[in-house]
Design an enzyme around this catalytic site. Structure first.
Site, PDB file in Angstrom:
ATOM      1  N   PRO A  92       0.820  -1.210   0.000  1.00 19.58           N
ATOM      2  CG  PRO A  92      -0.266  -1.223   2.065  1.00 19.58           C
ATOM      3  CD  PRO A  92       0.607  -2.036   1.180  1.00 19.58           C
ATOM      4  CD  GLU A 119      -0.170  -4.527   9.873  1.00 21.78           C
ATOM      5  OE1 GLU A 119      -1.261  -5.117   9.896  1.00 21.78           O
ATOM      6  OE2 GLU A 119      -0.040  -3.350   9.463  1.00 21.78           O
ATOM      7  NE  ARG A 161      -5.875  -5.702 -21.721  1.00 22.70           N
ATOM      8  CZ  ARG A 161      -5.853  -4.549 -22.417  1.00 22.70           C
ATOM      9  NH1 ARG A 161      -4.928  -3.644 -22.168  1.00 22.70           N
ATOM     10  NH2 ARG A 161      -6.741  -4.341 -23.363  1.00 22.70           N
ATOM     11  CG  ASP A 176      -5.913  -0.928 -23.655  1.00 19.35           C
ATOM     12  OD1 ASP A 176      -6.884  -1.580 -24.045  1.00 19.35           O
ATOM     13  OD2 ASP A 176      -4.862  -1.418 -23.244  1.00 19.35           O
TER      14      ASP A 176
HETATM   15  N1  LIG Z   1      -0.414  -3.362  -4.113  1.00 23.32           N
HETATM   16  C1  LIG Z   1      -1.057  -3.194  -3.154  1.00 23.32           C
HETATM   17  C2  LIG Z   1      -1.920  -2.934  -2.064  1.00 23.32           C
HETATM   18  C3  LIG Z   1      -2.024  -3.513  -0.797  1.00 23.32           C
HETATM   19  C4  LIG Z   1      -1.200  -4.551  -0.145  1.00 23.32           C
HETATM   20  C5  LIG Z   1      -0.164  -5.183  -0.843  1.00 23.32           C
HETATM   21  C6  LIG Z   1       0.647  -6.107  -0.196  1.00 23.32           C
HETATM   22  C7  LIG Z   1       0.415  -6.399   1.152  1.00 23.32           C
HETATM   23  C8  LIG Z   1       1.069  -7.224   2.111  1.00 23.32           C
HETATM   24  C9  LIG Z   1       0.395  -7.103   3.316  1.00 23.32           C
HETATM   25  N2  LIG Z   1      -0.622  -6.233   3.128  1.00 23.32           N
HETATM   26  C10 LIG Z   1      -1.560  -5.828   4.176  1.00 23.32           C
HETATM   27  C11 LIG Z   1      -1.136  -4.528   4.784  1.00 23.32           C
HETATM   28  C12 LIG Z   1      -2.052  -3.813   5.467  1.00 23.32           C
HETATM   29  C13 LIG Z   1      -1.685  -2.619   6.046  1.00 23.32           C
HETATM   30  C14 LIG Z   1      -0.403  -2.175   5.931  1.00 23.32           C
HETATM   31  C15 LIG Z   1       0.475  -2.916   5.230  1.00 23.32           C
HETATM   32  N3  LIG Z   1       0.115  -4.104   4.637  1.00 23.32           N
HETATM   33  C16 LIG Z   1      -0.630  -5.772   1.846  1.00 23.32           C
HETATM   34  C17 LIG Z   1      -1.449  -4.860   1.202  1.00 23.32           C
HETATM   35  N4  LIG Z   1      -3.038  -2.910  -0.151  1.00 23.32           N
HETATM   36  N5  LIG Z   1      -3.565  -1.982  -0.968  1.00 23.32           N
HETATM   37  C18 LIG Z   1      -2.919  -1.959  -2.134  1.00 23.32           C
HETATM   38  N6  LIG Z   1      -3.193  -1.119  -3.204  1.00 23.32           N
END
Ligand SMILES: N#Cc1c(-c2ccc3ccn(Cc4ccccn4)c3c2)n[nH]c1N
Length: 235
Positions: A92, A119, A161, A176
């Site tokens: 994130p 996390e 794709r 696209d």
């Molecule tokens: N790309 C993307 C993502 C992710 C994502 C990706 C990988 C992981 C590995 C664990 N977590 C949970 C988590 C929650 C809170 C803080 C850290 N991590 C992920 C979340 N969330 N939203 C996106 N756009």
């Protein structure tokens, strides 16, 4: 293109073997390896996470497991790290993944995706990998998922794709959304009238110039309404 995914939930990546992506594998356009991170654990409990230094909620994924896993998966035929491979880490906290990123990655020979959970993964795993390969930490959007697997499915589909031969002649990524900076306008097919709703007459006119102008105007109108951020600023 060779794609490898490291995850504690290999079954989450099964959709990669369905439909067009599955056909791309069958046609040899891509090869996909999915690796279970727990294969690199050392203890009877196959632990992949531990408490965060400095306290805080949740758990962090262990560098002592991820390190050896990436050493192996990032390796080339000679067993040494393949310097050309791109390591992608969904998070994130990443730079935004967009169509331009997908286009750029579609030129890569090898991409390895590291799917975190909990996390996230100890940062030293990527600091260490960055000594040997290019690392990109990316986010697919401003919302929080539970792990990286779904993000990998999204990114792999957006990239694959674009590879020659993946989309049939009936489909094309040439026009696209986002490729011209605008949203796709509305689409219609038979019947001409459905539940008293008519197809816009211009689409039945046979005048390709008029159709093209109408479609562009529809895209502009939809982009103004739904994604004004995609339009060049007036100043
Ligand atoms: N790309 C993307 C993502 C992710 C994502 C990706 C990988 C992981 C590995 C664990 N977590 C949970 C988590 C929650 C809170 C803080 C850290 N991590 C992920 C979340 N969330 N939203 C996106 N756009």
């Amino acid at each position: 293109m060779r794609l490898d995914v490291v995850t504690i939930f290999p079954e989450y990546l099964e959709p990669l073997r369905v439909a067009l992506l599955g056909k791309a594998i069958d046609k040899g356009l891509i090869s996909v390896g999915v690796h279970n991170l727990r294969d690199w654990t050392h203890d009877v409990h196959k632990a992949v996470d531990d408490s965060p230094y400095g306290g805080g909620p949740g758990m962090v994924m262990k560098p002592t497991v991820w390190g050896p896993a990436l050493d192996d998966v990032l390796a080339g035929p000679d067993g040494e790290t393949d310097p050309e491979v791109l390591l992608v880490v969904p998070t994130p906290a990443g730079r935004r993944f967009d169509q331009a990123t997908a286009q750029r990655w579609s030129q890569e020979k090898r991409i390895v995706f590291a799917c975190g959970r909990y996390e996230g993964i100890d940062q030293r795993v990527f600091d260490d990998a960055a000594r040997r390969v290019r690392v990109e930490e990316v986010s697919i959007g401003d919302y929080v998922l539970i792990g990286g697997e779904v993000a990998v499915l999204v990114m792999v589909e957006a990239v694959v794709r674009l590879l020659p031969g993946v989309l049939g002649n009936q489909q094309s990524h040439q026009e696209d959304s986002f490729s011209d900076g605008l949203l796709e306008g509305p689409s219609y097919t038979r019947p001409a009238v459905w539940r008293d709703l008519e197809v816009p007459p211009v689409l039945m006119s046979g005048d390709h110039g008029k159709v093209a102008r109408w479609r562009h105007e529809q895209s502009l109108e939809r982009t103004r309404e739904r994604r004004p951020d995609l339009l060049p600023s007036d100043d």
